[in-house]
Enzyme design. Sequence first.
Site, PDB file in Angstrom:
ATOM      1  N   SER A 276      40.441  12.762  92.990  1.00 10.41           N
ATOM      2  CA  SER A 276      41.624  12.148  92.927  1.00 10.41           C
ATOM      3  C   SER A 276      42.844  12.981  93.731  1.00 10.41           C
ATOM      4  O   SER A 276      42.392  13.166  94.931  1.00 10.41           O
ATOM      5  CB  SER A 276      42.275  11.798  91.518  1.00 10.41           C
TER       6      SER A 276
ATOM      7  N   ASP B 224      39.564   0.607  92.105  1.00 14.06           N
ATOM      8  CA  ASP B 224      40.917   1.745  92.184  1.00 14.06           C
ATOM      9  C   ASP B 224      41.680   1.185  93.492  1.00 14.06           C
ATOM     10  O   ASP B 224      41.532   0.843  94.344  1.00 14.06           O
ATOM     11  CB  ASP B 224      39.919   3.058  92.766  1.00 14.06           C
TER      12      ASP B 224
ATOM     13  N   HIS C 142      38.912   4.105  89.113  1.00 14.54           N
ATOM     14  CA  HIS C 142      39.521   5.393  89.237  1.00 14.54           C
ATOM     15  C   HIS C 142      38.886   6.259  87.960  1.00 14.54           C
ATOM     16  O   HIS C 142      38.738   5.938  86.961  1.00 14.54           O
ATOM     17  CB  HIS C 142      40.918   5.364  89.195  1.00 14.54           C
TER      18      HIS C 142
END
Length: 323
Positions: A143, A240, A270
């Site tokens: 991320s 995501d 995610h």
Amino acid sequence: MNVLSTLKAKLLRAFAKRMKAKFTYDAAQYPLRLFEEKLIPTEWGPARALFYWPHTPSSEPLPVYLNLHGGGFVAGVPEHDDSYCRRLAHNLGCLVVNLDYVLAPEYPFPAGLRQSFAVLEWLAEQATTLGIDPQRIAVGGHSAGGNLATGVANLAREHQRLRVVHQVIDYPALDLAEDPELKLSTCDKPLLGPGLMRFFNRCYLSDPAHARDPLASPLLATVEQLQGMPPTTLITAEHDILRAEGQAYAQKLRQAGVVVNEKMFTDCDHMFTHLGPDATAQEAWQLIEDSLREAFARAGCAMRGTSVKPLPEHVHHADQQAP
């Protein structure tokens, strides 16, 4: 950054520290020679780093993997990645350094990035003492950590004392300039929504103009600016909201002549490597492990002037395979 936003960031940070990954490994499954915590001096204060030392019969210097956790540049701790770092250190015979970099809003862009790079340089400077090979370093992150990892790899190009031989970018945030409302998901309630993304960006970017800096938004780098980046493993998730920018970055890296090992995991959102589904998380971690193993082997053979056999076909999970 106002007082209310700072308080919200601290509350989010406290909540994140209590979170536990659902998909983990038993530490006993991947025993280590040593696990230790070090404080590395940097311009932004001592950087806490977790060191995972493998059992290895060889006296040769170890390759190194620098891991950067996620959390929107605001929250997250290296302990969230602990079991995966143990697995990689044990299975690859490399030193894994799991970094607790400084967080926003107290330390906005580019502090976390620059500190992470300073730690990389410190590792190279201490290579002889540590028994590591500064010419066989990989960086990776999840991320926001994926954003930082590719920024570190960018800064390390043509470095005189170290070489980044591979970067792992896991469902990364790569375009902070685009309005989060325009980042769409294929499911009704994605884990990472536009509101949270906007808050992360406000905390991280003390000046909104910084969003156009390629070190903050790597996707905005030109093809020419990406030439010379290391071979890349890039992971995205179907649901995501960051999927599109990850795929666009993979394409731009290819245009710059970079070998990209890309995989989009279907029916995942995610943070799926940490939250599951378990079988898919396992597949993603195997992809990361295989990519790093081949990168370290290729770098070692290049230094010795020998060749390395490609991995068996079945372990290449990516859409584009390294030659």
